[in-house]
Design an enzyme around this catalytic site. Structure first.
Site, PDB file in Angstrom:
ATOM      1  N   HIS A 252     -37.883  39.559  22.101  1.00  0.00           N
ATOM      2  CA  HIS A 252     -39.344  39.415  21.555  1.00  0.00           C
ATOM      3  C   HIS A 252     -40.035  38.599  22.703  1.00  0.00           C
ATOM      4  O   HIS A 252     -39.628  37.369  22.952  1.00  0.00           O
ATOM      5  CB  HIS A 252     -39.407  38.522  20.365  1.00  0.00           C
ATOM      6  CG  HIS A 252     -40.982  38.201  19.864  1.00  0.00           C
ATOM      7  ND1 HIS A 252     -40.936  37.785  18.556  1.00  0.00           N
ATOM      8  CD2 HIS A 252     -42.158  38.735  20.212  1.00  0.00           C
ATOM      9  CE1 HIS A 252     -42.207  37.672  18.418  1.00  0.00           C
ATOM     10  NE2 HIS A 252     -43.114  38.234  19.298  1.00  0.00           N
TER      11      HIS A 252
ATOM     12  N   HIS B   7     -43.270  43.331  37.073  1.00  0.00           N
ATOM     13  CA  HIS B   7     -42.607  44.328  37.523  1.00  0.00           C
ATOM     14  C   HIS B   7     -40.931  44.322  37.791  1.00  0.00           C
ATOM     15  O   HIS B   7     -40.681  43.158  37.793  1.00  0.00           O
ATOM     16  CB  HIS B   7     -43.003  44.807  39.012  1.00  0.00           C
ATOM     17  CG  HIS B   7     -42.694  43.439  40.113  1.00  0.00           C
ATOM     18  ND1 HIS B   7     -41.641  43.332  40.563  1.00  0.00           N
ATOM     19  CD2 HIS B   7     -43.573  42.333  40.063  1.00  0.00           C
ATOM     20  CE1 HIS B   7     -41.601  42.078  41.460  1.00  0.00           C
ATOM     21  NE2 HIS B   7     -42.851  41.606  41.080  1.00  0.00           N
TER      22      HIS B   7
HETATM   23  C1  LIG Z   1     -38.530  25.264  20.497  1.00  0.00           C
HETATM   24  C2  LIG Z   1     -38.615  25.549  19.167  1.00  0.00           C
HETATM   25  C3  LIG Z   1     -37.703  26.951  19.009  1.00  0.00           C
HETATM   26  C4  LIG Z   1     -38.002  24.603  18.382  1.00  0.00           C
HETATM   27  O1  LIG Z   1     -37.930  24.668  16.852  1.00  0.00           O
HETATM   28  P1  LIG Z   1     -37.432  23.575  16.062  1.00  0.00           P
HETATM   29  O2  LIG Z   1     -35.784  23.468  16.331  1.00  0.00           O
HETATM   30  O3  LIG Z   1     -37.828  24.038  14.604  1.00  0.00           O
HETATM   31  O4  LIG Z   1     -37.920  22.334  16.554  1.00  0.00           O
HETATM   32  P2  LIG Z   1     -38.632  21.328  15.748  1.00  0.00           P
HETATM   33  O5  LIG Z   1     -40.196  21.639  14.911  1.00  0.00           O
HETATM   34  O6  LIG Z   1     -37.873  20.547  14.522  1.00  0.00           O
HETATM   35  O7  LIG Z   1     -38.972  20.430  16.848  1.00  0.00           O
HETATM   36  C5  LIG Z   1     -37.896  19.398  17.487  1.00  0.00           C
HETATM   37  C6  LIG Z   1     -38.323  18.488  18.369  1.00  0.00           C
HETATM   38  O8  LIG Z   1     -38.902  19.363  19.458  1.00  0.00           O
HETATM   39  C7  LIG Z   1     -40.254  19.320  19.721  1.00  0.00           C
HETATM   40  N1  LIG Z   1     -40.743  20.786  20.203  1.00  0.00           N
HETATM   41  C8  LIG Z   1     -40.679  21.639  19.234  1.00  0.00           C
HETATM   42  N2  LIG Z   1     -41.265  22.742  20.185  1.00  0.00           N
HETATM   43  C9  LIG Z   1     -41.530  22.239  21.234  1.00  0.00           C
HETATM   44  C10 LIG Z   1     -42.052  22.855  22.388  1.00  0.00           C
HETATM   45  N3  LIG Z   1     -42.340  24.256  22.469  1.00  0.00           N
HETATM   46  N4  LIG Z   1     -42.168  22.227  23.592  1.00  0.00           N
HETATM   47  C11 LIG Z   1     -41.727  20.976  23.684  1.00  0.00           C
HETATM   48  N5  LIG Z   1     -41.196  20.163  22.664  1.00  0.00           N
HETATM   49  C12 LIG Z   1     -41.103  20.883  21.456  1.00  0.00           C
HETATM   50  C13 LIG Z   1     -41.041  18.703  18.687  1.00  0.00           C
HETATM   51  O9  LIG Z   1     -41.932  17.980  18.811  1.00  0.00           O
HETATM   52  C14 LIG Z   1     -39.814  17.844  18.035  1.00  0.00           C
HETATM   53  O10 LIG Z   1     -39.706  16.645  18.824  1.00  0.00           O
HETATM   54  P3  LIG Z   1     -39.425  15.099  18.168  1.00  0.00           P
HETATM   55  O11 LIG Z   1     -37.942  15.204  17.779  1.00  0.00           O
HETATM   56  O12 LIG Z   1     -39.496  14.077  19.416  1.00  0.00           O
HETATM   57  O13 LIG Z   1     -40.367  15.071  17.122  1.00  0.00           O
HETATM   58  C15 LIG Z   1     -40.146  25.798  18.391  1.00  0.00           C
HETATM   59  O14 LIG Z   1     -40.729  24.661  18.183  1.00  0.00           O
HETATM   60  C16 LIG Z   1     -40.799  26.726  19.323  1.00  0.00           C
HETATM   61  O15 LIG Z   1     -41.685  26.413  20.461  1.00  0.00           O
HETATM   62  N6  LIG Z   1     -40.923  28.153  18.919  1.00  0.00           N
HETATM   63  C17 LIG Z   1     -41.795  29.087  19.513  1.00  0.00           C
HETATM   64  C18 LIG Z   1     -42.716  29.358  18.256  1.00  0.00           C
HETATM   65  C19 LIG Z   1     -43.727  30.482  19.057  1.00  0.00           C
HETATM   66  O16 LIG Z   1     -44.201  30.655  20.138  1.00  0.00           O
HETATM   67  N7  LIG Z   1     -44.055  31.586  17.845  1.00  0.00           N
HETATM   68  C20 LIG Z   1     -44.707  32.716  18.390  1.00  0.00           C
HETATM   69  C21 LIG Z   1     -44.795  33.486  16.902  1.00  0.00           C
HETATM   70  S1  LIG Z   1     -45.246  35.162  17.355  1.00  0.00           S
END
Ligand SMILES: CC(C)(COP(=O)(O)OP(=O)(O)OC[C@H]1O[C@@H](n2cnc3c(N)ncnc32)[C@H](O)[C@@H]1OP(=O)(O)O)[C@@H](O)C(=O)NCCC(=O)NCCS
Length: 222
Positions: free
Chosen positions: A153, A144
């Site tokens: 998004h 709400h």
């Molecule tokens: C947070 C986010 C944006 C980071 O993306 P990124 O910068 O490309 O990050 P990376 O994949 O390079 O990971 C970097 C570090 O963060 C950690 N990490 C990534 N996503 C994380 C999350 N959601 N929660 C906790 N840690 C996370 C990884 O394990 C990595 O840790 P390390 O350095 O110790 O190995 C991404 O992982 C995420 O959560 N995106 C959302 C995806 C989603 O929900 N998509 C829906 C599709 S419709």
């Protein structure tokens, strides 16, 4: 003729496939797809795909644009891109479609901005206000009185508690939870599974429980 309104779709990947599944239930039939990727494939057999701005301009010259709607199927954290393409297509005289899956709940007094996409089993609750070209993804909840800026998004299964405000083009990852009255700045990214207990500055990327700013570089505009 089918009686369905022709719709063109910018994007041909996951978000386009998800939307294509309920075009007919929403009164539309896909007329064409557009994508910047030269290797892109049309998600629907027999519906043409055109590549990039030149492909769009060629299509436009032959189209009766006054009868055609459009949707921008660009998801993830690409809200700014979704808005730019929205402006391009609206500026060309096409009508933005607002798509609501038949299983989604949208309160009678919620306001959806044009071009928004409310997917399977999502909830947009009472007095929520969404800007243009927002996505509320599969089974996400916008509770709400939430206010979402243009191009926001809300990822699959994410939950915004009541009275949350989310700035333009921000992306809330899958399964994240945002506590009541929190403010999320424009272009911010909330990682999948995060629990947001404090306001998030524009352009920040936050992850974890409770969510904290990550070392990932701030996004443009921050
Ligand atoms: C947070 C986010 C944006 C980071 O993306 P990124 O910068 O490309 O990050 P990376 O994949 O390079 O990971 C970097 C570090 O963060 C950690 N990490 C990534 N996503 C994380 C999350 N959601 N929660 C906790 N840690 C996370 C990884 O394990 C990595 O840790 P390390 O350095 O110790 O190995 C991404 O992982 C995420 O959560 N995106 C959302 C995806 C989603 O929900 N998509 C829906 C599709 S419709």
């Amino acid at each position: 003729m089918s009686g369905l309104t022709p719709i063109v779709v910018w994007g041909s990947k996951g978000q386009a496939k998800v939307l294509a599944e309920f075009f007919d239930a929403s009164g539309f039939r896909a007329a064409a797809f557009f994508d910047n990727d030269p290797d892109a494939v049309s998600p629907i057999d027999g519906v043409p795909i055109h590549i990039g701005a030149p492909g769009f301009e060629r299509w436009l010259r032959a189209a009766d644009r006054s009868t055609v709607s459009f949707v921008v199927a660009v998801g993830g954290d690409r809200g700014r891109e979704r808005l730019e393409i929205y402006e391009l297509l609206a500026g060309a005289g096409l009508a933005p479609a607002t798509l609501v899956h038949p299983t989604a709940f949208v309160a009678r007094d919620a306001l959806l901005g044009t071009g928004s996409q409310i997917l399977v089993r999502a909830c947009v609750c009472t007095r929520a206000v969404l800007g243009r070209a927002c996505i509320v993804n599969t089974a996400a909840t916008v509770d709400h009185e939430c206010e979402l800026g243009d191009g926001v998004h809300i990822g699959p299964g994410a939950t915004l508690a009541g009275c949350v405000r989310v700035g333009e083009a921000a992306f809330i990852g899958a399964g994240a939870v945002v506590l009541p009255r929190i403010r999320i700045g424009a272009d911010a990214v909330v990682g999948a599974g995060a629990v947001v207990t404090r306001d998030v500055e524009s352009g920040w990327v936050v992850t974890g429980v409770p969510a904290v700013r990550t070392a990932r570089a701030a996004r443009s505009g921050a």
